[in-house]
Design a protein around this motif. Structure first.
Motif, PDB file in Angstrom:
ATOM      1  N   TYR A 155     -35.681-144.884 -26.571  1.00  0.00           N
ATOM      2  CA  TYR A 155     -37.059-145.359 -26.710  1.00  0.00           C
ATOM      3  C   TYR A 155     -37.126-146.524 -27.694  1.00  0.00           C
ATOM      4  CZ  TYR A 155     -42.190-144.912 -26.673  1.00  0.00           C
ATOM      5  OH  TYR A 155     -43.531-145.133 -26.503  1.00  0.00           O
ATOM      6  N   PRO A 187     -45.990-146.226 -22.878  1.00  0.00           N
ATOM      7  CA  PRO A 187     -45.276-145.000 -22.485  1.00  0.00           C
ATOM      8  C   PRO A 187     -45.120-144.886 -20.971  1.00  0.00           C
ATOM      9  CG  PRO A 187     -46.820-144.519 -24.243  1.00  0.00           C
ATOM     10  CD  PRO A 187     -47.085-145.934 -23.819  1.00  0.00           C
ATOM     11  N   LYS A 188     -46.128-145.313 -20.217  1.00  0.00           N
ATOM     12  CA  LYS A 188     -46.043-145.235 -18.756  1.00  0.00           C
ATOM     13  C   LYS A 188     -44.987-146.203 -18.224  1.00  0.00           C
ATOM     14  CE  LYS A 188     -47.289-144.116 -14.542  1.00  0.00           C
ATOM     15  NZ  LYS A 188     -46.347-144.974 -13.816  1.00  0.00           N
ATOM     16  N   ASP A 240     -41.651-144.736 -18.858  1.00  0.00           N
ATOM     17  CA  ASP A 240     -41.363-143.659 -17.918  1.00  0.00           C
ATOM     18  C   ASP A 240     -40.882-144.224 -16.582  1.00  0.00           C
ATOM     19  OD1 ASP A 240     -41.678-140.674 -17.211  1.00  0.00           O
ATOM     20  OD2 ASP A 240     -42.810-141.682 -15.614  1.00  0.00           O
ATOM     21  N   ASP A 241     -41.515-145.288 -16.108  1.00  0.00           N
ATOM     22  CA  ASP A 241     -41.095-145.917 -14.854  1.00  0.00           C
ATOM     23  C   ASP A 241     -39.659-146.434 -14.958  1.00  0.00           C
ATOM     24  OD1 ASP A 241     -43.590-145.407 -13.784  1.00  0.00           O
ATOM     25  OD2 ASP A 241     -44.376-147.418 -14.214  1.00  0.00           O
ATOM     26  N   GLN A 294     -37.218-143.339 -15.016  1.00  0.00           N
ATOM     27  CA  GLN A 294     -37.068-142.658 -13.730  1.00  0.00           C
ATOM     28  C   GLN A 294     -36.242-143.485 -12.753  1.00  0.00           C
ATOM     29  OE1 GLN A 294     -37.842-139.621 -13.516  1.00  0.00           O
ATOM     30  NE2 GLN A 294     -39.204-139.397 -15.277  1.00  0.00           N
ATOM     31  N   MET A 313     -43.496-141.360 -26.393  1.00  0.00           N
ATOM     32  CA  MET A 313     -43.247-141.349 -24.954  1.00  0.00           C
ATOM     33  C   MET A 313     -43.970-140.164 -24.305  1.00  0.00           C
ATOM     34  SD  MET A 313     -39.319-139.918 -24.786  1.00  0.00           S
ATOM     35  CE  MET A 313     -38.792-140.711 -26.328  1.00  0.00           C
ATOM     36  N   LEU A 314     -44.146-140.209 -23.002  1.00  0.00           N
ATOM     37  CA  LEU A 314     -44.779-139.118 -22.280  1.00  0.00           C
ATOM     38  C   LEU A 314     -43.882-137.882 -22.283  1.00  0.00           C
ATOM     39  CD1 LEU A 314     -46.036-141.075 -19.116  1.00  0.00           C
ATOM     40  CD2 LEU A 314     -47.316-140.542 -21.214  1.00  0.00           C
ATOM     41  N   THR A 357     -43.287-135.892 -19.849  1.00  0.00           N
ATOM     42  CA  THR A 357     -42.461-135.881 -18.644  1.00  0.00           C
ATOM     43  C   THR A 357     -41.202-136.726 -18.828  1.00  0.00           C
ATOM     44  OG1 THR A 357     -43.822-137.702 -17.775  1.00  0.00           O
ATOM     45  CG2 THR A 357     -44.373-135.466 -17.061  1.00  0.00           C
ATOM     46  N   THR A 358     -41.343-137.841 -19.535  1.00  0.00           N
ATOM     47  CA  THR A 358     -40.188-138.702 -19.821  1.00  0.00           C
ATOM     48  C   THR A 358     -39.227-137.996 -20.759  1.00  0.00           C
ATOM     49  OG1 THR A 358     -41.784-140.539 -19.792  1.00  0.00           O
ATOM     50  CG2 THR A 358     -39.527-141.038 -20.461  1.00  0.00           C
TER      51      THR A 358
END
Length: 455
Positions: A288, A302-303, A306-307, A310, A417-418, A420-421
């Protein structure tokens, strides 16, 4: 595609003229790959140093490295130069290999505060991994002479305060002693062997009967490896990752070279007694921080992170379905295609290759988190690893109160960060952290004390 790395009938050492054209010899320095350095390190210097005639070129050192052992040492080292014409040259005694965003800049600065350490002109020249090979890292290859100019050899060779001035002045330069050392703080040295592998592969391809690989393996074997490792078969390697990168036009094949050898083998070939300091950090937080520091021309969020994560995990998974973990970790084509630098956190993969080459006692692994918690204790361990004397109270105060270098301030601006990440990355790095903890015999490298604080 299987590729034979050497022919047992060939000699280990090959003349430089056989391996390269005159133009190629002028472009890339073969030291550590094809040739030895061609000098004798001064026996009374702790740091690897030597005297040579003023104006000695890389091509001249290359010729010296092929002089037979029957050549008089005066010619081998000095080329019949008089004492007044000699100049002291030094390579680094230690390598701070670390990883990006692991406080290596700050630690390197504090190492150089020690009175027995001479600070180089540049913390990270990245010569062994990149600059010596030229494009795309620099317009033309950086010569060994230019690399040597980074290190303050004159300072290393200065008279120590404990030396008698008269005795020192009357002593031949080659008989003087020095406890001072210097280092190279290029973080890429730990993990970036892409250019090294590509260059070695180009030699193996053009000159298949030159036993370059056998030479590197013999250097490794003569060092410390266990008998079981000597039976390893290095005659086959995976050298291209086809189908991994979406944009086929950007995959020229050469960037996908992965060999059993890394930059650690090349450095060890020249500097087998080097001290290695690897500074690493909990890999999720490191990633990060790296994203915030290195990502350009993007709306950081953060989004968006995450992209990037992933898509990079998908590329990694696609790769490991076809190739080994090690091949995917080192492959430059895959690295360049990732929007998030997942590979920098694969510490166990890269460290294993270093420990195949250097004895464990020469490699110190430091957690950045421990350094931040107890600077004085961590620095004392680093000084001890380098064989430096303990600091006085005033010197230790200076080290502890030095300003922090290269701090990343963007995280406070965009937040954490999220979840989910975080979950995806912790799952991704878990097997590598487990391997690292097992390799070092230290459960602290599972980073369980850090992972909960990330949420």
């Amino acid at each position: 595609m299987p590729v034979r790395l050497w022919d047992k009938r060939c000699r280990i050492f090959a003349p430089l003229s056989i391996l390269h054209t005159e133009k190629e010899k002028a472009e890339v320095v073969d030291i550590g790959v094809v040739q030895d350095l061609g000098v004798e390190f001064l026996p009374n210097f702790k740091n690897p140093c030597w005297y040579e005639a003023r104006g000695t070129t890389d091509q001249h050192r290359a010729r010296l490295s092929q002089i037979t052992t029957n050549t008089p040492s005066s010619v081998l080292r000095y080329d019949k130069a008089t004492q007044s014409e000699l100049v002291l040259r030094c390579l680094p005694y230690f390598f701070l290999i670390g990883q990006p965003k692991c406080a290596t800049t700050d630690i390197f600065h504090r190492i150089n505060i020690h009175p027995e350490v001479v600070e180089p002109k540049l913390k990270g020249p990245h010569w062994w991994t990149r600059k010596r090979y030229g494009m795309p890292y620099t317009d033309k290859p950086v010569t060994l002479t230019e690399y040597l100019d980074i290190f303050n050899a004159t300072k290393i060779g200065e008279r120590d305060e404990t030396d008698n001035a008269t005795d020192w002045a009357n002593t031949s330069p080659t008989s003087r002693a020095s406890k001072r050392i210097t280092g190279d703080g290029s973080t890429s040295t730990f993990w970036d062997s892409g250019a090294t592998m590509t260059y070695i592969q180009s030699i193996l391809t053009r000159y298949p009967h030159q036993p370059i690989a056998k030479r590197l393996i013999n250097k490794r074997w003569n060092s410390h490896v266990k008998p079981a490792e000597k039976r390893m078969n290095f005659t086959v390697y995976e050298y291209e990752l086809r189908g991994v990168v979406t944009d086929k036009n950007k995959d020229d094949g050469s960037k996908g070279v992965v060999l059993p050898f890394t930059v650690a083998d090349v450095i060890h070939s020249v500097l087998p007694e080097s001290r290695i300091i690897a500074v690493i950090r909990e890999p999720v937080s490191r990633l990060y921080s790296s994203y915030l520091f290195f990502t350009k021309n993007a709306n950081l969020s953060p989004k968006h992170f995450d992209d990037c994560v992933q898509s990079s995990i998908k590329k990694w998974n696609d790769c490991t379905k076809m190739y080994s973990v090690r091949t995917c970790a080192y492959n430059k084509t895959l690295q360049n295609s990732m929007k998030a630098r997942l590979y920098n956190g694969l510490y166990s993969v890269f460290l294993e290759d270093w420990l195949r080459v250097y004895p464990r006692k020469q490699v110190l692994v430091v957690r950045m988190e421990d350094y931040h918690t107890t600077i004085s204790t961590t620095m004392a361990a680093i000084y001890s690893h380098l064989g430096l004397r303990p600091l006085t109270a005033d010197e230790e105060k200076r080290v502890n109160t030095a300003p922090v270098r290269n701090r990343n301030r963007k995280k406070s601006e965009i937040g954490k960060m999220l979840n989910t990440t975080l979950n995806a990355l912790q799952k991704f790095y878990h097997p590598f952290n487990s391997q690292l903890a097992w390799m070092l015999g230290d459960s602290n490298f599972l980073w369980k004390d850090i992972q909960y604080s990330l949420r």
